[in-house]
Scaffold this active site. Structure first.
Site, short mmCIF file in Angstrom:
data_model
loop_
_atom_site.label_atom_id
_atom_site.label_comp_id
_atom_site.label_asym_id
_atom_site.label_seq_id
_atom_site.Cartn_x
_atom_site.Cartn_y
_atom_site.Cartn_z
N GLY A 1 14.22 -13.11 -8.73
CA GLY A 1 13.66 -13.44 -7.43
C GLY A 1 12.20 -13.12 -7.21
N ASP A 2 11.49 -13.84 -6.82
CA ASP A 2 9.83 -13.64 -6.14
C ASP A 2 9.99 -13.85 -4.96
OD1 ASP A 2 8.32 -11.80 -7.28
OD2 ASP A 2 7.07 -13.51 -6.68
N THR A 3 8.89 -12.70 -4.01
CA THR A 3 8.59 -13.83 -3.34
C THR A 3 7.15 -13.58 -2.64
OG1 THR A 3 10.93 -13.15 -2.24
CG2 THR A 3 8.43 -13.00 -0.87
N ALA B 1 10.94 -17.85 -4.54
CA ALA B 1 11.68 -18.42 -5.20
C ALA B 1 12.59 -17.56 -6.46
CB ALA B 1 10.72 -18.91 -6.51
#
Length: 189
Positions: free
Chosen positions: A67-69, A104
């Site tokens: 994930g990435d934010t 994401a």
């Protein structure tokens, strides 16, 4: 079937464990998180999450979740602050306005297929005084955080409105994570 978390974030690990998906292995993906010239927030965060998932070696019986934010103010992407001055700039930009927290996820199933989702949460901060900014910067909490704040900490006191996924702002939208894992065949209770 084994689950690999492609992240060393303790927040992602905690959130994943809460939904009954304790990873069998945690791996630290090594990817370039620099924003490409002209890149917009949604494609950016999706690209980085996908790159993280693909950067981890996966055995045939493993499912990888990455994930990435990021925080977006219009078309501007606010990454992690470089220093206290950058943190102050970010907080001043977020003061009194709405912004988007884009989180994401990319899951690569045992079949090798990548599945992705993006959670878009609208967050509005109260108008921050100089004293508010000084207090938050002094706490040290915002360093190393996308957009310069951690909603699960002291910055929660600044939030006057939130529409979307609170866990997505923390770093792992659990609704989307559960759906992606189920779609990849990971057994969830």
């Amino acid at each position: 079937m084994r689950l690999v978390l492609a992240s060393t974030s303790p927040r992602r690990l905690d959130l994943l464990t809460r939904i009954g998906a304790a990873p069998d292995r945690v791996a630290a993906p090594d990817v370039d998180e620099d924003v490409h010239p002209g890149e917009l927030p949604r494609p950016y965060v999706l690209r980085v999450a996908t790159a993280k998932a693909h950067a981890v070696t996966r055995a045939e019986d493993e499912i990888v979740l990455a994930g990435d934010t990021t925080i977006a103010v219009g078309r501007r992407i606010l990454g992690k602050p470089a220093d206290e001055a950058d943190l102050r700039r970010m907080l001043a930009l977020l003061s009194g306005r709405r912004h988007h927290c884009l989180s994401a996820l990319c899951v690569i199933g045992a079949d090798g297929r990548a599945r992705t989702r993006v959670s878009d949460t609208v967050v509005a901060f109260k108008r921050l005084s100089d004293a508010d900014i000084d207090w938050y910067v002094a706490s040290g909490e915002g360093m190393g955080k996308a957009g310069g704040y951690a909603i699960q900490g002291k910055a929660e006191a600044f939030v006057r409105f939130l529409s979307g996924s609170h866990s997505g702002v923390v770093g792992l939208p659990v609704f989307e994570a559960r759906a992606l894992l189920a779609g990849a065949g990971y057994p969830l209770g």
